[in-house]
Design an enzyme around this catalytic site. Structure first.
Site, short mmCIF file in Angstrom:
data_model
loop_
_atom_site.label_atom_id
_atom_site.label_comp_id
_atom_site.label_asym_id
_atom_site.label_seq_id
_atom_site.Cartn_x
_atom_site.Cartn_y
_atom_site.Cartn_z
N LEU A 1 0.84 -1.20 0.00
CA LEU A 1 0.00 0.00 0.00
C LEU A 1 0.87 1.25 0.00
O LEU A 1 0.55 2.27 -0.58
CB LEU A 1 -0.91 -0.01 1.24
CG LEU A 1 -1.79 1.24 1.40
CD1 LEU A 1 -2.76 1.35 0.24
CD2 LEU A 1 -2.56 1.18 2.71
N ARG A 2 2.04 1.12 0.63
CA ARG A 2 2.93 2.27 0.74
C ARG A 2 3.47 2.69 -0.64
O ARG A 2 3.74 3.86 -0.86
CB ARG A 2 4.08 1.97 1.69
CG ARG A 2 4.35 3.11 2.63
CD ARG A 2 5.45 2.77 3.61
NE ARG A 2 5.07 1.72 4.53
CZ ARG A 2 4.28 1.89 5.57
NH1 ARG A 2 3.80 3.08 5.83
NH2 ARG A 2 3.98 0.90 6.36
N ALA A 3 3.60 1.73 -1.53
CA ALA A 3 4.06 2.05 -2.88
C ALA A 3 3.09 3.02 -3.55
O ALA A 3 3.50 3.99 -4.19
CB ALA A 3 4.18 0.77 -3.70
N THR B 1 3.26 6.51 -1.85
CA THR B 1 4.48 7.21 -2.24
C THR B 1 4.41 7.69 -3.69
O THR B 1 4.76 8.84 -3.98
CB THR B 1 5.70 6.28 -2.07
OG1 THR B 1 5.87 6.02 -0.68
CG2 THR B 1 6.96 6.94 -2.59
#
Ligand SMILES: [Zn+2]
Length: 390
Positions: free
Chosen positions: A312-314, A317
């Site tokens: 999810l962080r991809a 970001t």
């Protein structure tokens, strides 16, 4: 991005004028190498600037061998740092805490100040806070303040993670950091705050920092949990990545000039440095109004899906870096070109090696399975006719 990127490219291409040797003045003062004096390394520079414009990008990890300017680049940010509202209080109380959570959301001192109309925060420059490898857990999270015990009241002193609130937290050789420090960073990063308990005393500190790390992959791996915490990832290749021998010579000239007389080198870049700092502050002020159309967001999601990235962080970001990029260009809407520009930094080193191997093994089995199925059931193939004939 035109203006700031152009500025960086233009200034980085200027040959340095010669400096006079300062002799050994015995100066202990540290003047960082000017950001704009670094030759090439555009992706590294861009990743650092995006983090200054938008803390939600989630920081940056610089990966490369020794001597490629990773630490120099991070330190050189000191002259470019923007301003943020900062609490005047030991516990980090902010006026918006009262606005969202009422008077109980701040300490008694701040509640009194707020009621009397006194400011709880001031504008202050973002700082670069170092977390050295040899720090003790107590330095990092805070502990009892011996000086304050004398006054009959035990008080906790702020640790490095609390000092890093609304600042940049830099860990050099982050892959060599001990497990308990990594855990402390991960906890604080996940919550944006952390609590320290020492006997009867406890305190909760805000700790919303932009994590910046550098590492030499020859010296060891980085744990996957902390790797995932870094928004952008840049592979820094040093001189071997610079094809132009004129550039290599210019790098040598600048480093030599800086060693001879850091002050004169810094002065040569002062006007452009302050221009760049203004651009960053302007972009930061613009950022809250920068939006991304659904069609552009869908492109980003497709990209992440096609690359088999499961983080999810991809996504966060990629989108936040896209917004920062648009803001640096003075635009209010993210374009597909913005995403394309930041995608390599946001999406590399995101795939889990374990999952990739797992899927590769599974793909091999699927291929074999379908080959045998085809041989068994499709008429006209030698195997099938053999069975029928028999
Ligand atoms: Zn307070």
């Amino acid at each position: 991005m035109r203006s700031l990127r152009e500025l960086i490219e233009r200034v980085s291409g200027h040959a340095i004028t010669s400096v006079e040797s300062e002799g050994d003045a015995g100066l202990a003062e540290v003047l960082p190498f000017p950001f704009l004096a670094m030759v090439g390394q555009m992706e590294m520079k861009l990743s650092l600037l995006l983090c200054l414009v938008n803390p939600s990008v989630g920081g940056v990890l610089l990966v490369g061998p020794r001597g490629t300017g990773k630490t120099t680049a991070v330190r050189s940010l000191i002259d470019l740092l923007p301003q943020v509202p900062r609490s005047l209080c030991y516990y980090g109380c902010m006026p918006e805490d009262v606005e969202s959570g009422g008077m109980d959301a701040v300490c008694p001192d701040c509640a009194r100040k707020y009621a009397q109309g006194e400011p709880l925060s001031i504008m202050d420059r973002v700082r670069l806070v170092d977390l050295p490898l040899n720090a003790r857990l107590e330095d990092v999270v805070g502990g009892l303040d011996e000086r304050l015990v004398v006054h009959d009241r035990v008080r906790l002193k702020r640790g490095i993670l609390a000092q890093a609130d609304r600042n940049l937290l830099y860990v050099d050789e982050v892959n060599l950091l001990s497990g308990d420090l990594v855990n402390a960073i991960l906890d604080a990063a996940a919550q944006g705050s952390y609590t320290v308990r020492r006997g009867p005393v406890s305190a909760t500190y805000r700790s919303r920092f932009v994590l910046m790390g550098s590492m030499n992959p020859e010296e060891g791996k980085l744990r996957p949990q902390i790797m995932d915490r870094f928004g952008l990832r840049v592979v820094v290749r040093g001189l071997s990545g610079i094809a132009d021998s004129d550039d290599c010579l210019e790098i040598y000239r600048r480093v030599h000039a800086y060693q001879q007389n850091p002050r004169q080198v810094v002065e040569q870049y002062t006007p452009e440095t302050s221009l760049a700092r203004d651009e960053i502050q302007t972009a930061r002020n613009l950022l809250p109004r920068v939006t991304m159309p659904d069609s552009v967001a869908r492109l980003g999601l497709n990209l992440i899906g096609d690359l088999h990235i499961d983080s999810l962080r991809a996504e966060i970001t990629l989108f936040e870096a896209g917004r920062a990029y648009a803001a640096l260009d003075g635009r209010l809407e993210v374009t597909p070109a913005d995403l394309a520009e930041v995608a390599p930094m946001a999406l590399r080193m995101r795939r889990s090696v374990f999952m990739a191997e797992y899927f590769a093994g599974q793909d091999k089995e699927e291929t074999e399975l379908h080959d045998v199925l085809a041989k068994t059931f499709i008429p006209g193939t030698p195997d099938t006719s053999l069975h029928i004939g028999g």
